[in-house]
Design a protein around this motif. Sequence first.
Motif, PDB file in Angstrom:
ATOM      1  N   VAL A 167       0.857  -1.190   0.000  1.00 11.35           N
ATOM      2  CA  VAL A 167       0.000   0.000   0.000  1.00 11.35           C
ATOM      3  C   VAL A 167       0.895   1.242   0.000  1.00 11.35           C
ATOM      4  CG1 VAL A 167      -1.771   1.267   1.285  1.00 11.35           C
ATOM      5  CG2 VAL A 167      -1.783  -1.231   1.271  1.00 11.35           C
ATOM      6  N   PRO A 168       0.706   2.152  -0.950  1.00 10.30           N
ATOM      7  CA  PRO A 168       1.518   3.374  -0.936  1.00 10.30           C
ATOM      8  C   PRO A 168       1.132   4.253   0.254  1.00 10.30           C
ATOM      9  CG  PRO A 168      -0.075   3.441  -2.730  1.00 10.30           C
ATOM     10  CD  PRO A 168      -0.199   2.091  -2.085  1.00 10.30           C
ATOM     11  N   ILE A 169       2.140   4.731   0.964  1.00  8.88           N
ATOM     12  CA  ILE A 169       1.930   5.560   2.148  1.00  8.88           C
ATOM     13  C   ILE A 169       1.670   6.996   1.714  1.00  8.88           C
ATOM     14  CG2 ILE A 169       2.968   6.347   4.321  1.00  8.88           C
ATOM     15  CD1 ILE A 169       2.426   3.342   4.243  1.00  8.88           C
ATOM     16  N   ARG A 170       0.651   7.611   2.305  1.00 10.01           N
ATOM     17  CA  ARG A 170       0.336   9.009   2.011  1.00 10.01           C
ATOM     18  C   ARG A 170       1.257   9.912   2.819  1.00 10.01           C
ATOM     19  NH1 ARG A 170      -4.925   6.941   3.175  1.00 10.01           N
ATOM     20  NH2 ARG A 170      -4.797   7.851   5.239  1.00 10.01           N
ATOM     21  N   HIS A 171       1.789  10.903   2.163  1.00 13.20           N
ATOM     22  CA  HIS A 171       2.555  11.938   2.847  1.00 13.20           C
ATOM     23  C   HIS A 171       1.783  13.227   2.664  1.00 13.20           C
ATOM     24  CE1 HIS A 171       5.962   9.362   3.623  1.00 13.20           C
ATOM     25  NE2 HIS A 171       5.853   8.920   2.387  1.00 13.20           N
ATOM     26  N   ARG A 172       1.017  13.552   3.661  1.00 14.62           N
ATOM     27  CA  ARG A 172       0.123  14.690   3.579  1.00 14.62           C
ATOM     28  C   ARG A 172       0.873  15.957   3.965  1.00 14.62           C
ATOM     29  NH1 ARG A 172      -4.369  16.764   6.935  1.00 14.62           N
ATOM     30  NH2 ARG A 172      -3.252  15.836   8.655  1.00 14.62           N
ATOM     31  N   SER A 173       0.763  16.982   3.161  1.00 16.13           N
ATOM     32  CA  SER A 173       1.342  18.280   3.456  1.00 16.13           C
ATOM     33  C   SER A 173       0.237  19.316   3.479  1.00 16.13           C
ATOM     34  CB  SER A 173       2.360  18.670   2.376  1.00 16.13           C
ATOM     35  OG  SER A 173       3.467  17.812   2.421  1.00 16.13           O
ATOM     36  N   PRO A 174       0.437  20.386   4.244  1.00 13.28           N
ATOM     37  CA  PRO A 174      -0.588  21.423   4.261  1.00 13.28           C
ATOM     38  C   PRO A 174      -0.647  22.163   2.927  1.00 13.28           C
ATOM     39  CG  PRO A 174       1.271  22.044   5.646  1.00 13.28           C
ATOM     40  CD  PRO A 174       1.511  20.651   5.176  1.00 13.28           C
ATOM     41  N   THR A 175      -1.835  22.584   2.555  1.00 10.18           N
ATOM     42  CA  THR A 175      -2.014  23.364   1.327  1.00 10.18           C
ATOM     43  C   THR A 175      -1.537  24.793   1.581  1.00 10.18           C
ATOM     44  OG1 THR A 175      -4.218  24.104   1.954  1.00 10.18           O
ATOM     45  CG2 THR A 175      -4.069  22.003   0.742  1.00 10.18           C
ATOM     46  N   PRO A 176      -1.294  25.551   0.517  1.00 12.26           N
ATOM     47  CA  PRO A 176      -0.902  26.947   0.710  1.00 12.26           C
ATOM     48  C   PRO A 176      -1.931  27.745   1.525  1.00 12.26           C
ATOM     49  CG  PRO A 176      -0.446  26.277  -1.532  1.00 12.26           C
ATOM     50  CD  PRO A 176      -1.190  25.145  -0.886  1.00 12.26           C
ATOM     51  N   THR A 177      -3.207  27.443   1.343  1.00 11.74           N
ATOM     52  CA  THR A 177      -4.245  28.120   2.113  1.00 11.74           C
ATOM     53  C   THR A 177      -4.111  27.778   3.601  1.00 11.74           C
ATOM     54  OG1 THR A 177      -5.725  27.965   0.219  1.00 11.74           O
ATOM     55  CG2 THR A 177      -6.740  28.438   2.347  1.00 11.74           C
ATOM     56  N   GLN A 178      -3.866  26.501   3.890  1.00 11.09           N
ATOM     57  CA  GLN A 178      -3.690  26.080   5.277  1.00 11.09           C
ATOM     58  C   GLN A 178      -2.457  26.733   5.899  1.00 11.09           C
ATOM     59  OE1 GLN A 178      -3.700  21.786   4.652  1.00 11.09           O
ATOM     60  NE2 GLN A 178      -5.593  21.619   5.851  1.00 11.09           N
ATOM     61  N   ILE A 179      -1.384  26.829   5.127  1.00 10.66           N
ATOM     62  CA  ILE A 179      -0.157  27.457   5.639  1.00 10.66           C
ATOM     63  C   ILE A 179      -0.418  28.922   5.987  1.00 10.66           C
ATOM     64  CG2 ILE A 179       2.214  28.122   5.080  1.00 10.66           C
ATOM     65  CD1 ILE A 179       2.328  25.529   3.352  1.00 10.66           C
ATOM     66  N   GLY A 180      -1.157  29.603   5.146  1.00 12.24           N
ATOM     67  CA  GLY A 180      -1.516  30.989   5.431  1.00 12.24           C
ATOM     68  C   GLY A 180      -2.330  31.110   6.711  1.00 12.24           C
ATOM     69  N   GLU A 181      -3.281  30.200   6.880  1.00 12.83           N
ATOM     70  CA  GLU A 181      -4.103  30.195   8.089  1.00 12.83           C
ATOM     71  C   GLU A 181      -3.262  29.824   9.310  1.00 12.83           C
ATOM     72  OE1 GLU A 181      -7.651  30.597  10.333  1.00 12.83           O
ATOM     73  OE2 GLU A 181      -6.991  31.368   8.397  1.00 12.83           O
ATOM     74  N   MET A 182      -2.295  28.911   9.132  1.00 10.35           N
ATOM     75  CA  MET A 182      -1.391  28.550  10.222  1.00 10.35           C
ATOM     76  C   MET A 182      -0.613  29.775  10.685  1.00 10.35           C
ATOM     77  SD  MET A 182       0.318  24.981   9.026  1.00 10.35           S
ATOM     78  CE  MET A 182      -0.590  23.461   8.947  1.00 10.35           C
ATOM     79  N   ALA A 183      -0.117  30.544   9.716  1.00  5.17           N
ATOM     80  CA  ALA A 183       0.648  31.749  10.040  1.00  5.17           C
ATOM     81  C   ALA A 183      -0.225  32.737  10.806  1.00  5.17           C
ATOM     82  CB  ALA A 183       1.190  32.379   8.767  1.00  5.17           C
ATOM     83  N   ARG A 184      -1.454  32.910  10.352  1.00  8.08           N
ATOM     84  CA  ARG A 184      -2.364  33.851  11.009  1.00  8.08           C
ATOM     85  C   ARG A 184      -2.642  33.422  12.450  1.00  8.08           C
ATOM     86  NH1 ARG A 184      -7.153  34.566  12.603  1.00  8.08           N
ATOM     87  NH2 ARG A 184      -8.022  32.586  11.940  1.00  8.08           N
ATOM     88  N   LEU A 185      -2.930  32.139  12.655  1.00  6.64           N
ATOM     89  CA  LEU A 185      -3.218  31.638  13.994  1.00  6.64           C
ATOM     90  C   LEU A 185      -1.990  31.737  14.908  1.00  6.64           C
ATOM     91  CD1 LEU A 185      -5.389  28.491  13.167  1.00  6.64           C
ATOM     92  CD2 LEU A 185      -6.158  30.635  14.211  1.00  6.64           C
TER      93      LEU A 185
END
Length: 140
Positions: free
Chosen positions: A82-100
């Motif tokens: 089974v291929p393992i998923r490597h999930r990364s935050p989207t650019p929108t999520q990164i922007g929201e992370m920075a804001r928070l």
Amino acid sequence: MGLFSSHANELRKAHRHLSTDPVRELPQENRHRKRSTQPRLSDEKVSQIVTAYETGKTVYELAAEYGCHRVTISAVLKRQGVPIRHRSPTPTQIGEMARLYESGLSLAKVGEHFGFHASTVLAHLRNTGVKTRAHHQRER
């Protein structure tokens, strides 16, 4: 020539070394400690893990559900091809992370909000040029 008390330990060691009495070893309780073996996952559980992972559950969720380490779950999935998923935050999520983060939330709280580890949040914030705080709220 007399011996000073500072040399008494050396004298005892020499006497012990020259003694003809057999040396007795002190028992060491942890010397032969048996390792506990982990129960094997049955073929049925392995197929359940694969199905759950393919339907969207994370390795962390599966590890908690099956009472084992996330590395065990990853190994099971790899053995099953089974291929393992490597999930990364989207650019929108990164922007929201920075804001928070800039609003005062900790890296851990921001990561928890998005389902990422604090170190992942930190890495993405640094990559986008956000100034991070030290442990005591100072900017770096």
